[in-house]
Design a protein around this motif. Structure first.
Motif, mmCIF file in Angstrom:
data_model
loop_
_atom_site.group_PDB
_atom_site.id
_atom_site.type_symbol
_atom_site.label_atom_id
_atom_site.label_comp_id
_atom_site.label_asym_id
_atom_site.label_seq_id
_atom_site.Cartn_x
_atom_site.Cartn_y
_atom_site.Cartn_z
ATOM 1 N N TRP A 10 25.285 70.621 39.000
ATOM 2 C CA TRP A 10 24.110 70.113 39.702
ATOM 3 C C TRP A 10 23.726 68.717 39.214
ATOM 4 O O TRP A 10 23.105 67.949 39.938
ATOM 5 C CB TRP A 10 22.930 71.061 39.506
ATOM 6 C CG TRP A 10 22.918 72.223 40.454
ATOM 7 C CD1 TRP A 10 23.075 73.553 40.143
ATOM 8 C CD2 TRP A 10 22.730 72.185 41.873
ATOM 9 N NE1 TRP A 10 23.010 74.329 41.267
ATOM 10 C CE2 TRP A 10 22.790 73.513 42.344
ATOM 11 C CE3 TRP A 10 22.530 71.158 42.792
ATOM 12 C CZ2 TRP A 10 22.650 73.834 43.698
ATOM 13 C CZ3 TRP A 10 22.385 71.475 44.139
ATOM 14 C CH2 TRP A 10 22.443 72.796 44.575
ATOM 15 N N SER A 11 24.122 68.390 37.985
ATOM 16 C CA SER A 11 23.775 67.072 37.440
ATOM 17 C C SER A 11 24.445 65.934 38.211
ATOM 18 O O SER A 11 23.993 64.795 38.170
ATOM 19 C CB SER A 11 24.159 66.990 35.960
ATOM 20 O OG SER A 11 25.549 67.229 35.796
ATOM 21 N N SER A 12 25.523 66.253 38.928
ATOM 22 C CA SER A 12 26.214 65.219 39.708
ATOM 23 C C SER A 12 25.765 65.204 41.166
ATOM 24 O O SER A 12 26.313 64.467 41.984
ATOM 25 C CB SER A 12 27.731 65.426 39.645
ATOM 26 O OG SER A 12 28.099 66.654 40.228
ATOM 27 N N VAL A 13 24.790 66.018 41.473
ATOM 28 C CA VAL A 13 24.230 66.058 42.829
ATOM 29 C C VAL A 13 22.945 65.240 42.832
ATOM 30 O O VAL A 13 22.071 65.437 41.991
ATOM 31 C CB VAL A 13 23.960 67.511 43.266
ATOM 32 C CG1 VAL A 13 23.398 67.548 44.672
ATOM 33 C CG2 VAL A 13 25.239 68.338 43.178
ATOM 34 N N LYS A 14 22.838 64.320 43.763
ATOM 35 C CA LYS A 14 21.708 63.381 43.783
ATOM 36 C C LYS A 14 20.876 63.543 45.054
ATOM 37 O O LYS A 14 21.326 64.116 46.044
ATOM 38 C CB LYS A 14 22.219 61.938 43.702
ATOM 39 C CG LYS A 14 23.213 61.688 42.575
ATOM 40 C CD LYS A 14 22.635 61.989 41.197
ATOM 41 C CE LYS A 14 23.650 61.702 40.099
ATOM 42 N NZ LYS A 14 23.152 62.120 38.770
ATOM 43 N N ALA A 15 19.681 63.001 45.011
ATOM 44 C CA ALA A 15 18.850 62.953 46.213
ATOM 45 C C ALA A 15 19.522 62.039 47.231
ATOM 46 O O ALA A 15 20.196 61.066 46.864
ATOM 47 C CB ALA A 15 17.456 62.439 45.868
ATOM 48 N N PRO A 16 19.379 62.314 48.534
ATOM 49 C CA PRO A 16 20.058 61.491 49.545
ATOM 50 C C PRO A 16 19.502 60.080 49.587
ATOM 51 O O PRO A 16 18.285 59.875 49.501
ATOM 52 C CB PRO A 16 19.776 62.232 50.855
ATOM 53 C CG PRO A 16 18.559 63.057 50.581
ATOM 54 C CD PRO A 16 18.621 63.420 49.131
ATOM 55 N N PRO A 17 20.369 59.084 49.724
ATOM 56 C CA PRO A 17 19.901 57.701 49.847
ATOM 57 C C PRO A 17 19.278 57.471 51.221
ATOM 58 O O PRO A 17 19.593 58.176 52.182
ATOM 59 C CB PRO A 17 21.187 56.883 49.680
ATOM 60 C CG PRO A 17 22.277 57.799 50.149
ATOM 61 C CD PRO A 17 21.836 59.180 49.768
ATOM 62 N N THR A 18 18.414 56.508 51.316
ATOM 63 C CA THR A 18 17.835 56.159 52.614
ATOM 64 C C THR A 18 18.845 55.341 53.414
ATOM 65 O O THR A 18 19.774 54.763 52.855
ATOM 66 C CB THR A 18 16.544 55.342 52.433
ATOM 67 O OG1 THR A 18 16.845 54.163 51.672
ATOM 68 C CG2 THR A 18 15.492 56.160 51.709
#
Length: 309
Positions: free
Chosen positions: A117-125
């Protein structure tokens, strides 16, 4: 394809270690998308579908599988892309979300990956469809988009956002009490907040486990007693950077905040969650999203919380 989900039931050991497995698929183009394997029951070639008169345009029809009739949604249409062909060249990912079983029509299915999960990020705009994403990650130097299925389900099928009057105990009020809500889905955060608002609770809302962990540590550094500051924490399990199991485990291991009451509130289903709640030290597990059950859980906690004051 027959073996793509082989051994899914044995993968539960990944949970609690801030890891999960993602089923990768494509819709109509080259972009890859992902869905948590724990939510997947099976993957099949698109079966014959029975049309439903006056149904939502995203619903392709219903499929008859193993004695059950399930709706099949065109996931491409649901997130604003072109409709998929509704024939045997496509696949259906059969899932269980929020206590219901449904299928999602996709163009093709790639493979399962094990990821932290640490390599999963919030989606960019700027993606144009970020409103339908909860997270992104990178696989083979390509961006993989994780779809906010709860948003899709709410828009297509509809969900009740508030608890019924019959479920509310008029003798229990949350006025003056605080709750911490942690969820990466905007729809899910708002659903939980609306139920808490019915009780007059003051809500602090955060979008992932790491953000919540940093927030709690800042409060502790400011000499705030967490278990008195928050009547309870309501946290999703699947979240970028730090999942709910890891968040609960970190809190319970920290002597400065281990007394706080934690409810894990997730669309992940199954008896597996009962053992995971015990393993990570959370107080309760509640499957999404049944507002009457949620408000009863909150009120039961408030009764004890008020008695301890």
């Amino acid at each position: 394809m027959a073996g793509i989900l082989e051994g899914v039931d044995q993968r539960t050991q990944l949970a609690g270690h801030n890891r999960f497995e993602l089923l990768l698929f494509r819709l109509g183009g080259r972009q890859r998308f992902g869905i948590n394997v724990f939510k997947v029951q099976e993957v099949i070639q698109c079966p014959s579908l029975t049309q439903i008169p006056n149904s939502h345009s995203v619903i392709c029809g219903v499929a008859h599988l193993r004695g059950k009739t399930i709706p099949v949604l065109d996931l491409s249409m649901a997130i604003g892309l072109r409709p998929l062909p509704r024939d045997s060249g496509c696949y259906v990912i059969v899932t269980e979300y929020n206590r219901t079983v449904q299928g999602f029509l996709v163009g093709s299915v790639d493979r399962i990956i094990n990821i932290g999960w640490s390599s999963v990020k919030a989606p960019p705009t700027g993606l144009g469809r970020e409103g339908y994403l909860t997270a992104v990650t990178e696989v083979d130097n390509e961006l993989v988009e994780v779809i906010d299925v709860e948003k899709v389900m709410k828009e297509v099928i509809g969900l009740r956002d508030q608890a019924s009057e019959e479920a509310i105990d008029s003798t229990v009020s949350g006025a003056g009490d605080r709750v911490l809500i942690v969820d990466d889905s905007t729809v899910a955060r708002n659903q939980v907040k609306r139920v808490c608002d019915q009780l007059g609770l003051e809500c602090h809302v955060l979008k992932d486990g790491l953000e919540a962990w940093e927030h709690l540590n800042q409060l502790v550094d400011d000499n705030v007693e967490i278990e008195k500051h928050y009547a309870l924490i309501i946290s999703d399990v699947e979240m970028p950077r730090m999942d709910g199991y890891t968040l609960a485990s970190q809190i319970k291991k920290d002597t400065r905040m281990k007394g706080v009451y934690i409810v894990l509130h997730t669309s992940l289903s199954g008896v597996f969650n009962t053992s995971m709640v015990q393993k990570v030290g959370a107080n309760e597990f509640l499957a999404k999203f049944e507002p009457d059950e949620l408000i009863k859980t909150i009120q039961n906690r408030l009764k004890i919380y008020h008695a301890q004051k």
